[in-house]
Design an enzyme around this catalytic site. Structure first.
Site, PDB file in Angstrom:
ATOM      1  N   LYS A  13      12.985  46.967   6.319  1.00 31.06           N
ATOM      2  CA  LYS A  13      13.197  45.740   5.052  1.00 31.06           C
ATOM      3  C   LYS A  13      14.293  44.781   5.900  1.00 31.06           C
ATOM      4  O   LYS A  13      15.937  44.854   5.295  1.00 31.06           O
ATOM      5  CB  LYS A  13      14.246  46.758   4.076  1.00 31.06           C
ATOM      6  CG  LYS A  13      14.573  46.007   2.488  1.00 31.06           C
ATOM      7  CD  LYS A  13      13.605  44.434   2.766  1.00 31.06           C
ATOM      8  CE  LYS A  13      14.549  44.245   1.627  1.00 31.06           C
ATOM      9  NZ  LYS A  13      15.510  42.454   2.054  1.00 31.06           N
ATOM     10  N   GLU A  52      26.879  50.823   8.521  1.00 31.14           N
ATOM     11  CA  GLU A  52      27.613  50.077   9.116  1.00 31.14           C
ATOM     12  C   GLU A  52      27.713  48.681   8.098  1.00 31.14           C
ATOM     13  O   GLU A  52      27.191  48.314   7.893  1.00 31.14           O
ATOM     14  CB  GLU A  52      26.509  49.541  10.343  1.00 31.14           C
ATOM     15  CG  GLU A  52      25.974  50.335  11.168  1.00 31.14           C
ATOM     16  CD  GLU A  52      27.565  50.862  11.494  1.00 31.14           C
ATOM     17  OE1 GLU A  52      28.174  50.851  11.923  1.00 31.14           O
ATOM     18  OE2 GLU A  52      27.268  52.337  12.323  1.00 31.14           O
ATOM     19  N   CYS A  67      30.267  40.883  11.749  1.00 33.16           N
ATOM     20  CA  CYS A  67      30.695  42.082  11.456  1.00 33.16           C
ATOM     21  C   CYS A  67      32.061  42.411  11.570  1.00 33.16           C
ATOM     22  O   CYS A  67      33.586  42.262  11.132  1.00 33.16           O
ATOM     23  CB  CYS A  67      29.884  43.327  10.993  1.00 33.16           C
ATOM     24  SG  CYS A  67      29.497  44.166  12.020  1.00 33.16           S
ATOM     25  N   GLU A  95      36.394  39.904   2.646  1.00 31.61           N
ATOM     26  CA  GLU A  95      35.362  39.150   4.497  1.00 31.61           C
ATOM     27  C   GLU A  95      34.926  37.623   4.130  1.00 31.61           C
ATOM     28  O   GLU A  95      33.872  37.663   2.629  1.00 31.61           O
ATOM     29  CB  GLU A  95      34.381  39.939   4.299  1.00 31.61           C
ATOM     30  CG  GLU A  95      33.488  39.711   6.089  1.00 31.61           C
ATOM     31  CD  GLU A  95      32.220  41.003   5.818  1.00 31.61           C
ATOM     32  OE1 GLU A  95      32.009  41.114   4.638  1.00 31.61           O
ATOM     33  OE2 GLU A  95      32.024  41.552   6.616  1.00 31.61           O
TER      34      GLU A  95
HETATM   35  P1  NAD Z   1      23.269  42.318   2.620  1.00 27.78           P
HETATM   36  O1  NAD Z   1      24.025  43.460   1.587  1.00 27.78           O
HETATM   37  O2  NAD Z   1      23.452  41.088   0.786  1.00 27.78           O
HETATM   38  O3  NAD Z   1      22.121  42.197   2.323  1.00 27.78           O
HETATM   39  C1  NAD Z   1      21.072  43.309   3.433  1.00 27.78           C
HETATM   40  C2  NAD Z   1      20.015  43.684   3.669  1.00 27.78           C
HETATM   41  O4  NAD Z   1      20.105  44.919   2.229  1.00 27.78           O
HETATM   42  C3  NAD Z   1      18.852  43.147   3.077  1.00 27.78           C
HETATM   43  O5  NAD Z   1      18.096  43.415   3.753  1.00 27.78           O
HETATM   44  C4  NAD Z   1      19.600  43.087   1.438  1.00 27.78           C
HETATM   45  O6  NAD Z   1      17.508  42.356   1.433  1.00 27.78           O
HETATM   46  C5  NAD Z   1      19.624  44.148   0.744  1.00 27.78           C
HETATM   47  N1  NAD Z   1      19.403  44.423   0.194  1.00 27.78           N
HETATM   48  C6  NAD Z   1      20.081  43.910  -1.414  1.00 27.78           C
HETATM   49  N2  NAD Z   1      20.343  44.472  -2.028  1.00 27.78           N
HETATM   50  C7  NAD Z   1      19.847  45.659  -1.674  1.00 27.78           C
HETATM   51  C8  NAD Z   1      20.349  46.702  -2.763  1.00 27.78           C
HETATM   52  N3  NAD Z   1      20.418  46.769  -4.003  1.00 27.78           N
HETATM   53  N4  NAD Z   1      19.655  48.238  -1.841  1.00 27.78           N
HETATM   54  C9  NAD Z   1      19.073  47.975  -0.739  1.00 27.78           C
HETATM   55  N5  NAD Z   1      18.767  46.789   0.339  1.00 27.78           N
HETATM   56  C10 NAD Z   1      19.326  45.523  -0.582  1.00 27.78           C
HETATM   57  O7  NAD Z   1      24.963  41.729   3.440  1.00 27.78           O
HETATM   58  P2  NAD Z   1      23.945  40.494   3.670  1.00 27.78           P
HETATM   59  O8  NAD Z   1      24.880  39.398   3.474  1.00 27.78           O
HETATM   60  O9  NAD Z   1      22.846  40.003   4.506  1.00 27.78           O
HETATM   61  O10 NAD Z   1      24.846  40.518   5.462  1.00 27.78           O
HETATM   62  C11 NAD Z   1      26.228  40.489   5.665  1.00 27.78           C
HETATM   63  C12 NAD Z   1      27.255  41.175   5.903  1.00 27.78           C
HETATM   64  O11 NAD Z   1      26.946  42.302   6.110  1.00 27.78           O
HETATM   65  C13 NAD Z   1      28.483  41.609   6.291  1.00 27.78           C
HETATM   66  O12 NAD Z   1      29.242  41.721   4.939  1.00 27.78           O
HETATM   67  C14 NAD Z   1      28.293  41.895   7.504  1.00 27.78           C
HETATM   68  O13 NAD Z   1      29.875  42.137   7.572  1.00 27.78           O
HETATM   69  C15 NAD Z   1      27.844  42.796   7.891  1.00 27.78           C
HETATM   70  N6  NAD Z   1      27.313  43.702   8.503  1.00 27.78           N
HETATM   71  C16 NAD Z   1      27.259  44.772   8.729  1.00 27.78           C
HETATM   72  C17 NAD Z   1      27.621  45.083  10.685  1.00 27.78           C
HETATM   73  C18 NAD Z   1      28.276  46.580  11.264  1.00 27.78           C
HETATM   74  O14 NAD Z   1      27.621  46.718  11.713  1.00 27.78           O
HETATM   75  N7  NAD Z   1      29.318  46.788  10.645  1.00 27.78           N
HETATM   76  C19 NAD Z   1      26.766  44.231  10.703  1.00 27.78           C
HETATM   77  C20 NAD Z   1      26.172  43.344  10.425  1.00 27.78           C
HETATM   78  C21 NAD Z   1      26.992  42.766   9.306  1.00 27.78           C
END
Ligand code: NAD
Length: 505
Positions: free
Chosen positions: A188, A262, A296, A397
């Protein structure tokens, strides 16, 4: 823009519309709802993807379950390993197109993406090797004539939920170990970056993966949320924000699914007075402005020892002002765009908050003007000096190109400030004193510590967070185990059960 996906359909507004990828084919969503995919450098909508609903989620899960119990279950580890190598080769053969797709989705520099696309096959090669390594044990016992051994079995159906900043690499981190261990997957991707994931799934099918082993559900958050509570899903492997991770952990907790998370970070990048300053400054810039700060692991809190503070800030400003923000497609550009309008607005909001709280804006803080890209989401790299670790800019963040520079007095002070955060993803230490560098690394509460370098990851080394930055580790040999269930088997090689009330007899 890609023209090779097999699901091309022209829409009334003249852009390409894709289907969901289920059972190795593109299918129309039951919802018949679609989301626009926008190029953040031009502001143009260039594709549409389905916004999957509950019925689509059910179809994808049923397909993955059928696949898990079908032909795929008969594949030996050696077959899965050979497939992973073919899959990696398919990605290598299409690396330019894959890189291009992701640049069109999130505005990352083509030169960074070209490197990433070429690296992805290495992850598959690594897990192809591990697929054939023994993962069980034969266990010495206190009993006679009994053998006990353990086997690692695949968990079943895995939901792989990914963010928009590195949609492909972070998916590959899940695909490699999950497929090597014999699971099936439903990816997803983020609604901002869905097309590149559809293309990867199509390549997997072309490389010979049986139908249903790797499905893709596109859409907003709802299909992700539905997967986390679905009784047909055995594991959720999530990368994204801490707030979504918390929602997933509590939703998945109800059905006691295995979950790996993550999440976000607010990583300290610490410069001691004995650092090689030229190298450290390059590391500071790479840490916070690489991928427009949308990583991240961004080194978003720059901690500098007081004795060199003015010098480092002055040089950081000079180097920051030189950064060329421009067309992500151009090999001259050093920073591309912010990935979407909502994130652009968020970055600008944090700049105002930092100014209002008294942080000193010393570079950037404004949109970048890029000729020919008037609708693009470009920001100048931004540096705030004299930040206090209690300010919002040091605690939350941002996920954008904003550095917060914080002075410290001595080693103990640096460690205290570095660890004074709810996050614990990564940290950098810049020092030529080898004892100090290792001593500080040992005291930092972070899943990754880089000494005299920053922002490196690899297939063979674990990556993940302490504290609110996550649960579990990706990459490295143990990531394979995170996609398995351990079974213990007892075998009687003696006379059988002689006394029902004394099993040891
Ligand atoms: P997000 O949490 O908004 O979305 C991530 C994914 O989750 C998307 O596919 C989204 O559609 C889905 N999603 C949204 N609500 C959901 C729910 N209730 N249940 C299940 N899935 C849901 O994150 P983003 O804005 O896409 O990405 C940025 C974030 O990702 C930042 O906080 C960044 O630090 C983090 N990140 C972490 C790592 C790591 O390895 N630790 C790597 C890259 C990014």
């Amino acid at each position: 823009m890609s023209q090779t996906l097999s699901s091309l359909v022209e829409t009334p507004i003249g852009v390409t519309r894709y289907g969901l990828f289920i059972d190795n084919k593109f299918v129309t969503p039951q919802t018949e709802k679609y989301i626009d995919v926008t190029n953040p450098a031009t502001g143009e909508v260039w594709a549409q993807v389905p916004d999957a609903g509950a019925e689509d989620v059910d179809l994808a899960v049923a397909s993955a379950r059928r696949a898990f119990e079908g032909e795929w279950a008969g594949w030996r580890a050696a077959d899965r390993a050979k497939f992973l190598i073919r899959f990696g080769q398919a990605i290598a053969d299409n690396a330019d197109e894959i890189a291009q797709l992701q640049v069109d989705e999130n505005g990352k520099l083509i030169r960074e993406m070209a490197g990433q696309a070429r690296l992805m096959p290495e992850y598959f090669n690594y897990y192809a090797g591990l697929a054939q390594m023994p993962t069980g044990n034969t266990n010495p016992l206190h009993l006679k004539d009994i053998i006990n051994y353990t086997v690692r079995e695949p968990l079943g159906v895995v939901a792989a939920i990914t963010p928009w900043n590195s949609p492909l690499l972070l998916l590959v981190w899940k695909l490699g170990p999950a497929l090597a261990a014999g699971n099936t997957l439903i990816a997803k991707p983020s609604e901002i970056t869905p097309v590149s994931t559809l293309r990867i799934a199509e390549l997997a099918a072309e490389a010979g993966l049986p139908a249903g082993v790797f499905n893709v559900l596109t859409g907003l958050g709802a299909p992700g949320a539905a997967l986390t509570t679905h009784e047909g899903v055995d594991k959720v492997a999530f990368t994204g924000s801490t707030s979504t991770g918390q929602a997933i952990a509590s939703a998945a907790g109800k059905s006691l699914k295995s979950v790996s998370l993550e999440l976000g970070g607010k990583s300290p990048n610490i410069v001691f007075e004995d650092a090689d300053l030229d190298s450290a400054l390059n590391g500071l810039i790479a840490g916070i402005f690489g991928a427009s700060g949308q990583t991240c692991m961004a080194g978003s809190r720059i901690l500098v020892q007081e004795s060199i503070y003015d010098k480092v800030v002055a040089e950081l400003v000079t180097r920051t002002e030189r950064i060329k923000v421009g067309d992500p497609q151009s090999s001259d550009s050093e920073m591309g765009t912010i990935a979407c309008q909502a994130q652009y607005d968020k970055v600008r909001h944090y700049i105002e908050v930092a100014k209002n709280e008294g942080a000193k804006l010393v570079a950037g803080g404004v949109p970048a003007v890029v000729e020919g890209f008037e609708n693009g989401l470009f920001m100048r790299p931004t540096v705030f000096a004299d930040v206090n670790n209690d300010m919002t800019i040091a605690r939350e963040e941002v996920f954008g190109p904003i550095a917060a520079v914080i002075p410290f007095t001595d080693e103990a002070d640096a460690i205290r400030i570095a660890n004074d955060t709810e996050f614990g993803l990564a940290a950098g230490v810049w020092s030529t004193n080898i004892q100090r560098a290792h001593r500080v690394a040992g005291k930092l509460q972070a899943g990754t510590v880089w000494i005299n370098n920053y922002r490196k990851t690899g297939y063979s080394t674990p990556f993940g967070g302490f504290k609110q930055s996550g649960v579990g580790r990706e990459n490295g040999p143990n990531a394979l185990l995170e996609y398995t269930e351990e079974k213990s088997v007892w075998v009687d090689t003696g006379q059988g059960v002689k006394d029902p009330f004394n099993p040891r007899a």
